[in-house]
Design a protein around this motif. Structure first.
Motif, PDB file in Angstrom:
ATOM      1  N   SER A  49     -26.783 -79.064 -33.772  1.00  0.00           N
ATOM      2  CA  SER A  49     -27.623 -80.253 -33.581  1.00  0.00           C
ATOM      3  C   SER A  49     -28.297 -80.684 -34.867  1.00  0.00           C
ATOM      4  N   GLU A  50     -27.922 -80.089 -35.999  1.00  0.00           N
ATOM      5  CA  GLU A  50     -28.588 -80.439 -37.252  1.00  0.00           C
ATOM      6  C   GLU A  50     -27.891 -81.597 -37.945  1.00  0.00           C
ATOM      7  N   LYS A  51     -28.343 -81.929 -39.161  1.00  0.00           N
ATOM      8  CA  LYS A  51     -28.033 -83.223 -39.747  1.00  0.00           C
ATOM      9  C   LYS A  51     -26.760 -83.276 -40.574  1.00  0.00           C
ATOM     10  N   ILE A  80     -24.717 -82.616 -27.361  1.00  0.00           N
ATOM     11  CA  ILE A  80     -25.596 -81.516 -27.733  1.00  0.00           C
ATOM     12  C   ILE A  80     -26.955 -81.638 -27.042  1.00  0.00           C
ATOM     13  N   THR A  81     -27.469 -82.855 -26.899  1.00  0.00           N
ATOM     14  CA  THR A  81     -28.796 -83.021 -26.296  1.00  0.00           C
ATOM     15  C   THR A  81     -28.818 -82.627 -24.821  1.00  0.00           C
ATOM     16  N   ARG A  82     -27.651 -82.475 -24.198  1.00  0.00           N
ATOM     17  CA  ARG A  82     -27.638 -81.983 -22.820  1.00  0.00           C
ATOM     18  C   ARG A  82     -28.202 -80.574 -22.722  1.00  0.00           C
ATOM     19  N   LEU A  83     -28.138 -79.837 -23.828  1.00  0.00           N
ATOM     20  CA  LEU A  83     -28.653 -78.466 -23.809  1.00  0.00           C
ATOM     21  C   LEU A  83     -30.170 -78.418 -23.702  1.00  0.00           C
ATOM     22  N   LEU A  84     -30.864 -79.534 -23.924  1.00  0.00           N
ATOM     23  CA  LEU A  84     -32.322 -79.536 -23.783  1.00  0.00           C
ATOM     24  C   LEU A  84     -32.738 -79.244 -22.354  1.00  0.00           C
ATOM     25  N   LEU A 133     -31.534 -76.908 -20.557  1.00  0.00           N
ATOM     26  CA  LEU A 133     -31.384 -75.478 -20.296  1.00  0.00           C
ATOM     27  C   LEU A 133     -32.475 -74.740 -21.054  1.00  0.00           C
ATOM     28  N   PRO A 134     -33.399 -74.074 -20.363  1.00  0.00           N
ATOM     29  CA  PRO A 134     -34.559 -73.462 -21.043  1.00  0.00           C
ATOM     30  C   PRO A 134     -34.185 -72.515 -22.164  1.00  0.00           C
ATOM     31  N   ALA A 135     -33.101 -71.765 -22.025  1.00  0.00           N
ATOM     32  CA  ALA A 135     -32.745 -70.785 -23.053  1.00  0.00           C
ATOM     33  C   ALA A 135     -32.382 -71.450 -24.362  1.00  0.00           C
ATOM     34  N   TYR A 136     -31.864 -72.674 -24.323  1.00  0.00           N
ATOM     35  CA  TYR A 136     -31.384 -73.345 -25.524  1.00  0.00           C
ATOM     36  C   TYR A 136     -32.362 -74.390 -26.057  1.00  0.00           C
ATOM     37  N   ARG A 137     -33.388 -74.720 -25.263  1.00  0.00           N
ATOM     38  CA  ARG A 137     -34.210 -75.881 -25.594  1.00  0.00           C
ATOM     39  C   ARG A 137     -34.890 -75.733 -26.956  1.00  0.00           C
ATOM     40  N   TYR A 138     -35.476 -74.586 -27.228  1.00  0.00           N
ATOM     41  CA  TYR A 138     -36.221 -74.415 -28.478  1.00  0.00           C
ATOM     42  C   TYR A 138     -35.313 -74.633 -29.685  1.00  0.00           C
ATOM     43  N   HIS A 139     -34.169 -73.977 -29.700  1.00  0.00           N
ATOM     44  CA  HIS A 139     -33.300 -74.049 -30.875  1.00  0.00           C
ATOM     45  C   HIS A 139     -32.665 -75.430 -31.025  1.00  0.00           C
ATOM     46  N   VAL A 140     -32.254 -76.038 -29.913  1.00  0.00           N
ATOM     47  CA  VAL A 140     -31.659 -77.366 -30.001  1.00  0.00           C
ATOM     48  C   VAL A 140     -32.695 -78.378 -30.452  1.00  0.00           C
ATOM     49  N   LEU A 141     -33.914 -78.245 -29.960  1.00  0.00           N
ATOM     50  CA  LEU A 141     -34.965 -79.164 -30.367  1.00  0.00           C
ATOM     51  C   LEU A 141     -35.294 -78.984 -31.846  1.00  0.00           C
ATOM     52  N   LEU A 142     -35.220 -77.755 -32.324  1.00  0.00           N
ATOM     53  CA  LEU A 142     -35.446 -77.512 -33.753  1.00  0.00           C
ATOM     54  C   LEU A 142     -34.391 -78.224 -34.588  1.00  0.00           C
ATOM     55  N   GLY A 143     -33.127 -78.162 -34.186  1.00  0.00           N
ATOM     56  CA  GLY A 143     -32.091 -78.879 -34.920  1.00  0.00           C
ATOM     57  C   GLY A 143     -32.226 -80.383 -34.792  1.00  0.00           C
ATOM     58  N   LEU A 144     -32.572 -80.857 -33.601  1.00  0.00           N
ATOM     59  CA  LEU A 144     -32.728 -82.298 -33.400  1.00  0.00           C
ATOM     60  C   LEU A 144     -33.880 -82.858 -34.219  1.00  0.00           C
ATOM     61  N   ALA A 145     -34.944 -82.080 -34.369  1.00  0.00           N
ATOM     62  CA  ALA A 145     -36.081 -82.564 -35.161  1.00  0.00           C
ATOM     63  C   ALA A 145     -35.653 -82.878 -36.581  1.00  0.00           C
ATOM     64  N   VAL A 146     -34.828 -82.034 -37.158  1.00  0.00           N
ATOM     65  CA  VAL A 146     -34.350 -82.272 -38.513  1.00  0.00           C
ATOM     66  C   VAL A 146     -33.432 -83.485 -38.562  1.00  0.00           C
ATOM     67  N   SER A 147     -32.638 -83.687 -37.514  1.00  0.00           N
ATOM     68  CA  SER A 147     -31.702 -84.820 -37.492  1.00  0.00           C
ATOM     69  C   SER A 147     -32.423 -86.137 -37.243  1.00  0.00           C
ATOM     70  N   VAL A 148     -33.333 -86.153 -36.259  1.00  0.00           N
ATOM     71  CA  VAL A 148     -34.046 -87.390 -35.924  1.00  0.00           C
ATOM     72  C   VAL A 148     -34.931 -87.829 -37.085  1.00  0.00           C
ATOM     73  N   GLY A 149     -35.516 -86.873 -37.789  1.00  0.00           N
ATOM     74  CA  GLY A 149     -36.384 -87.214 -38.904  1.00  0.00           C
ATOM     75  C   GLY A 149     -35.675 -87.206 -40.243  1.00  0.00           C
TER      76      GLY A 149
END
Length: 1347
Positions: A1066-1068, A1124-1128, A1130-1146
């Motif tokens: 989910s990163e940039k 990839i954002t579908r994994l948000l 799923l609680p087990a994946y949410r933290y890590h996917v959100l961490l990658g998305l933060a770098v991509s969105v910003g």
């Protein structure tokens, strides 16, 4: 499957090219007829609208351009298109702009179809002459916007000149008034033509066409030809090709003259030909740097030459009886009796009374000079001129011309002369002017041209020569009867086959294939022609590796071609300037050795061995590679045939192969610019000779080979960057083969001496200060065979055992140290290992470790010392007591662990960070230490503990001194993966031999830790290389465990692997994201039994079906992020996917930001009405922010993402509640992140978040407004201005919490204040805003130490 369908490894995607070629002629009709009719019908409507007018013109251009390859499809529609446009032109009410627009459309049609086809459609009645002439009165030759109008009018006028009436009949009474004479139509046309022959636009070409049609008319040539030719010659004489104006004038004039002498009758042009030729010689056009002028000069010269000679068909020319391919094959099918071979005609009766003018010799000479011109179009024009002239010459003179053409094929001549000579021979042969008696002279020349290549600097010339030579062979196949070419079939067929499979250039390979095909069809005498064509068709020869390695092997199966192919490789390709060709040639010799083993062993190998000592670098390099591959090929053949290798490689050959390294070393050829090439070649030689099991065991050459490999790996930093990777891979591959063959004893055990030396040296070199050395030795350790790694994977010792470091295989000495191992100086290199909870004996006394002692060792900087005064080291969970008696100088070992103190103690507070592998904490060392070097005065040798995994793990750890060593960390990860694959996994196995329960978690910690490598330097995000390698290693190790020992996969580790890979997906960076997605899909849909403990497996298989593996382009953000954002969810994946998305969105990349933001907002939209899901998402987001506080790589883009989410209303459910915990926590985190920051980008992003948080009512809003007021007096003027601007925009959006009057006053203050002014001025306005907003005024805090 036909051989031509096979592809060699690494072949490019030829399928895409095939599809394009297949679709290139897919059009069957003019499909846009209705659209075009509508487009032309509304020209009057779009005339006034410039945008619509340009849009219509562009659309018409796009439609026509589709038919550039098949313009004949337009023929049925040309007439009605022209009529629609000419109706506009001939309409007297049409404005001038509309007429110009119509002519633009006409020109587009002409450009696609060609003016010659289009001319006949113009109206050419007598009534059209005057209107067309009248249109010229309104034309401005200097108007560059309307040149299409003038071009089309000149073409139209040239057609009207063909009317079968004398122009004088159209003049009427030329006397308009007494004393005034009106210009005749003939004079008007000539005046127009002369005027437009010297313009700078394309109308000049049309004017030349007009002249050729007009001046050659019967009524005009009597009156105007001489005058026009005189004007033309004067124009040429006074023009210079040194100026732009002169070039333009000469271009138009030469075009006109060439057209006149082409279309005019010979008897009309002959009186002027000599004069024109003399003037042309005076222009010195061959000295011009203008290609077009030289081409026109050659064209005019040949037209003049044809004018000198009478038109006739030479009776002496060679005539092939049957030109039809089907008819040519029919007699051969019936038998040789039915074929008729017409003899060469030698009737030259008419040559005797035919005088050849002297000027012809000058023409031939100029054409021969044109054959050597630097530009292809000039040489091609000269070649056609040679062919046309020879067709009108007597046999003897034509034969002289052929001899002059053959003079071009001298090695003193340039490649231009060779190319022009080939073109001329092809033209002569195609026209039957090259008699069979000349083939004995011509064929050897053509065979040389088929392999012609000259090195020029870092490249070569000769591609065009080889291509033209293929054209000659193609022309000869059509020109001669099979009987004439029969003596040359073997040579020509072999040469064409060699060019087809071994030429460097794809066009030459395809040209040779086409020529071979033509000879097979026309001649029918090429051996195995159909079979070869099936394998070496147009598409098959498009891939060079496929030609060298696959097609050549098939063709070499026919004995007629085997030896010529091998000889060509040895003579022409082994010493080629291109290194890729040399390598492919060596591999081809490897394959071809199986077709001709005796010839390869007795002739080829000795020749190659002699070339290994050549002075030429390329020859030497290619010869060594070829020797290596040839020896390997002969060995494989011997194994396949179950014969001893000595049947092919005699003692002399083996001795020659063994001496190559020493000879190169003695001549110091491993140094200098060519050293890297020779190192790579000899490494390939070592690998192949080792795989060929050469009888060198115990020979001194093995030590020489080992030195070369080690020296190469140690000095990789001295090798040029473009070849460093290749040299490194060659050395590593050579080491693997060398160890497998020569360092393994007959019983399958490793040679203990070599094992000790290699591991000791390589583990020490892992800490080299050179990054490339670390890369090389990491990969070297990874490629070692299993027997060398056994017992050295991880060091395990029983408690209370003494490890002897004295070259005795690290044997364990049980019990207490004896006199022989403890001699009063240090010890004999012995280390005693004790569990932490076991008392350490000290001089007969038991000493228990104290907590204070432990704390000191763990990094507080204190000195570790037991009660007897001897230093002790805490290594992970073990005590290591180092005893000594004697002076403190003996404590000079273990320099990496600490420093010697005055009392002989080791201070451990300076433990380097790289010694943290296994625990993750600086200064806390694992018991699986890799190598602690040192010398004691008794033992002498280094005291070592060999641990391959620990040594490689230490390389993957980032230290301040080697933070930029990303490539070494990448290669160390690759090595760890290879080691695991080599030793295998076994539950309950020994950790020093296999991957098992005791070390698998440690390996995973290393690999997962490398996924956090985000190192950047001047090259960019170099940590991406490490992360990609870590993901690859994780995939390989996980699949290995899942396939063989799934019980070793713990649930926590499997979850970490899947989550961390999902984060990377989910990163940039597109490349990293795609690789991570492929790894994720591979782990999810692995072959065989599914991996255990994959979190949410069922939901994952629904979200990511197996079909996505092949159908989704993970490089494309538009396809990757929505999945990839579908994994948000799923609680087990949410933290890590959100961490990658933060770098991509910003991030900064527009496409990544757009699609990642859209995907995130789509997910947020779906949970807006689910408070529980939104609370979970918000909590994860805050936790992510808290974990990455002051980590600018994450926090800055995270602030940008929060700004967009707040602006998009993603947290509207929270803003409905007073002082919602989410807003309170977010405010605190934002304040902490921006506090005392001097990063302008971070501050601006924080300001945007603060403005968005105004939506949260209550105390949060008041604190946000206070924070914004503080920023209005920030020390940086740019921050003050940015804050004021964003607060202004915020109040426009969310200002409803203020009263109308207050809101207006606040916005007035924000807009009227110069926020970049001095702080006292700004502070007063800020305080006024605080009063208006109802927040306390900030108070200045005095700095510490001020009065």
């Amino acid at each position: 499957m036909a051989l031509g369908e096979e592809r060699a490894a690494g072949a490019p995607e030829d399928g895409a090219e095939d599809e394009v070629l297949a679709r290139g002629s897919a059009l069957e009709a003019f499909g846009e007829s209705a659209e075009t009719r509508a487009l032309l019908g509304r020209l009057r409507e779009v005339l006034g609208d410039r945008a619509a007018r340009e849009g219509a013109l562009e659309r018409f251009r796009v439609i026509m351009d589709k038919y550039q390859e098949q313009p004949h499809l337009l023929d049925p529609h040309l007439e009605w298109m022209m009529n629609l446009l000419l109706d506009i032109v001939q309409d007297k009410t049409s404005p001038a702009d509309l007429i110009h627009l119509a002519f633009k459309f006409l020109y587009i049609i002409t450009k696609v179809r060609g003016y010659k086809t289009f001319l006949r459609l113009f109206p050419h009645e007598v009534a059209n002459v005057q209107p067309v002439l009248d249109m010229f009165t309104n034309q401005n030759p200097r108007d560059h916007e309307t040149w299409e109008t003038r071009y089309m009018l000149l073409l139209w006028l040239s057609v009207t000149c063909l009317i079968p009436f004398d122009f004088s009949r159209l003049d009427g009474n030329l006397l308009t008034q007494p004393g005034q004479t009106r210009m005749s139509i003939m004079d008007r046309i000539l005046q127009i033509a002369e005027a437009y022959l010297v313009v700078s636009d394309k109308a000049r070409d049309a004017a030349a066409v007009l002249v050729s049609k007009f001046v050659t008319r019967p009524d005009v040539k009597q009156k105007k030809m001489a005058g026009f030719l005189d004007w033309s010659l004067h124009t040429l004489a006074r023009s210079s090709f040194q100026t732009i104006e002169g070039v333009i004038a000469m271009d138009g004039t030469l075009q006109a003259l060439a057209q006149i002498f082409k279309h005019g009758k010979r008897e009309d042009c002959l009186p002027y030909a000599a004069t024109v030729l003399k003037c042309l010689e005076g222009c010195n056009l061959p000295d011009s740097n203008q290609t077009l002028l030289r081409k026109l000069g050659v064209k005019l010269v040949q037209r003049l030459g044809l004018t000198f000679l009478k038109p006739r068909v030479a009776k002496w020319r060679y005539q092939r009886g049957c030109r039809s391919l089907a008819a040519n094959l029919q007699p051969r099918l019936q038998g040789p009796e039915g074929s008729q071979m017409p003899a060469e005609t030698a009737d030259c009766d008419s040559d005797g009374d035919y005088d050849v003018p002297e000027d012809v010799e000058s023409v031939i000479e100029q054409l021969l000079v044109g054959l050597k011109d630097q530009d292809t179009i000039v040489r091609w024009s000269a070649a056609k001129g040679i062919g046309r002239m020879a067709a009108r010459l007597p046999r003897e003179l034509a034969d002289d011309v052929v001899g002059s053409v053959l003079d071009c094929f001298s090695f003193q001549e340039t490649d231009n002369a060779w190319h022009g000579g080939c073109l001329a021979l092809a033209e002569l042969g195609r026209r039957g002017l090259l008699l069979p008696s000349r083939l004995e002279d011509v064929v050897p020349v053509i065979l040389k041209a088929l392999t012609y290549e000259e090195k020029r600097g870092s490249c070569s010339v000769g591609t065009n020569v080889r291509d033209a030579a293929c054209y000659v062979c193609w022309a000869f196949a059509r020109a001669y009867e099979p009987r004439e070419l029969q003596p040359f079939v073997a040579a020509i067929s072999s040469a064409l086959v060699i060019a087809t499979v071994f030429d460097r250039n794809i066009n030459c390979r395809r040209a040779a294939s086409a020529a071979f095909q033509e000879n097979v069809g026309r001649q029918g005498t090429f051996p195995h022609g159909i079979d070869i064509l099936t394998a070496a068709d147009y598409f098959a020869v498009g891939n060079r590796a496929n030609c060298f390695l696959v097609i050549s092997m098939f063709i070499a199966g026919f004995p007629e071609y085997t030896q010529p192919m091998i000889d060509h490789l040895v003579a022409m390709k082994i010493n080629h300037w291109d290194g890729v060709i040399r390598e492919l040639s060596a591999k081809a010799l490897h394959n071809l050795a199986q077709r001709a083993p005796e010839y390869s062993a007795t002739h080829v190998l000795p020749c190659l061995l002699s070339k290994t000592q050549s002075l030429d670098l390329h020859t030497r390099h290619g010869a060594v590679l070829a020797c290596a591959e040839l020896a390997r090929g002969l060995y494989r053949l011997a194994v396949q045939e179950d014969r001893p290798v000595a049947d092919y490689l005699d003692d002399a050959a083996v001795r020659g192969l063994k001496q190559i390294h020493q000879q190169l070393y003695d001549r110091q050829l491993y140094r200098g610019l060519g050293g890297e090439l020779m190192r790579q070649a000899v490494c390939v030689l070592i690998e192949n000779l080792s795989l060929s099991k050469m009888p060198f065991r115990g020979d001194v050459v093995i030590d020489g080979w080992q030195w070369l490999i080690d020296d190469t790996l140690r000095n990789l930093h001295l090798i040029s960057s473009h070849s460093r990777q290749q040299v490194k891979e060659a050395a590593v591959s050579a080491l693997a083969a060398l160890c497998c063959e020569y360092y393994v004893l007959d019983g399958g055990q490793a040679d203990p001496v070599k094992q000790e030396e290699l591991l000791q040296q390589y583990l020490a070199d892992l800490q080299s200060p050179e990054e490339m050395a670390r890369c090389g030795f990491s990969l070297a350790l990874g490629t070692l065979p299993r027997v060398l790694l056994q017992g050295r994977l991880q060091q395990v010792r029983a408690p209370g055992h003494w490890v002897c470091g004295r070259g005795e295989g690290n044997r364990v000495l049980s019990g207490a140290p004896s006199a022989r191992s403890w001699d009063g100086r240090v010890c004999r290199g012995c280390v005693q290992v004790w569990p932490r909870d076991v008392a350490v004996p000290s001089g007969g006394r038991a000493v228990a470790p104290s907590p204070a002692w432990t704390a000191g060792v763990r990094g507080t900087g204190q000195t570790a010392e037991d009660h007897s005064g001897a230093p002790g080291l805490l290594l992970g969970n073990t005590w290591t007591a180092l005893r000594h008696r004697g002076p403190a100088r003996h404590w000079s070992w273990f320099p990496a662990l600490g420093r010697r103190t005055e009392r002989g103690q080791l201070a451990l507070g300076e433990m380097p960070a790289e010694m943290t592998w296994g625990s993750g904490r600086p200064g806390h060392l694992s018991s699986q230490y890799s190598r602690w070097p040192g010398r004691c005065s008794a033992c002498g040798p280094h005291i070592t503990a060999f641990q391959v995994l620990a040594g490689l793990g230490a390389v993957t750890t980032i230290c301040p001194k080697d933070v930029s060593f990303a490539e070494s960390r990448r290669d160390a990860l690759k090595a760890i993966s290879r080691v695991c694959q080599t030793v295998g996994v076994r539950a309950g196995g020994a950790p020093d031999e296999v991957v098992c329960e005791e070390n698998v978690s440690q390996i995973y910690r290393t690999l997962l830790g490398c996924l956090r490598d985000y190192t950047t330097d001047s090259r960019g995000d170099v940590g991406a290389w490490v992360r990609e390698a870590a993901m690859t290693s994780l995939r390989d190790l996980t699949l290995l465990l899942g396939r063989e020992q799934p019980e070793l996969l713990e649930a926590s580790i499997c979850q970490q692997v899947m989550c961390c890979v999902a984060q990377q997906a989910s990163e940039k960076i597109d490349r990293v994201r795609a690789h991570a997605a492929r790894v994720f899909m591979t782990l999810l849909h692995c072959e065989g039994a599914p991996l255990p403990h994959v979190p949410h497996r069922g939901q994952l298989e629904e979200l990511f079906p197996r079909s996505d593996v092949a159908s989704v382009n993970w490089n494309a953000p538009s396809q990757a992020f929505p999945r990839i954002t579908r994994l948000l969810g799923l609680p087990a994946y949410r933290y890590h996917v959100l961490l990658g998305l933060a770098v991509s969105v910003g991030g900064l990349t527009e496409s990544t930001v757009r699609y990642s933001t859209q995907s995130l907002f789509e997910y947020m939209k779906g949970i807006q009405n689910d408070p529980q899901a939104l609370e979970g998402f918000g909590g994860t987001l805050l936790q992510l922010f808290e974990d990455n506080l002051l980590n600018d790589r994450v926090s800055v883009p995270l602030l940008k993402m929060l700004d967009q989410m707040l602006a998009n209303g993603c947290f509207d459910l929270f803003t409905a509640e007073q002082d919602h915990p989410f807003g309170v926590k977010l405010l605190a985190l934002c304040k902490e992140e921006t506090r005392k920051s001097k990063d302008v980008q971070k501050l601006r992003s924080g300001i945007a978040v603060f403005c968005g948080m105004v939506q949260f009512p209550g105390d949060v809003r008041r604190k946000v407004l206070l924070q914004l007021c503080l920023l209005l007096c920030h020390p940086f003027p740019v921050i003050r201005k940015s804050t004021a601007s964003q607060v202004y925009e915020m109040l426009l959006t969310y200002g409803d919490f203020l009263a109308d009057g207050v809101l207006e006053e606040v916005m007035a203050v924000l807009g009227a204040t110069a926020w970049d002014a001095e702080l006292p001025v700004v502070r007063a306005q800020r305080n006024h805003l605080c009063d208006l907003l109802g927040v306390p005024r900030p108070q200045l805090v005095p700095k510490p130490g001020t009065g």
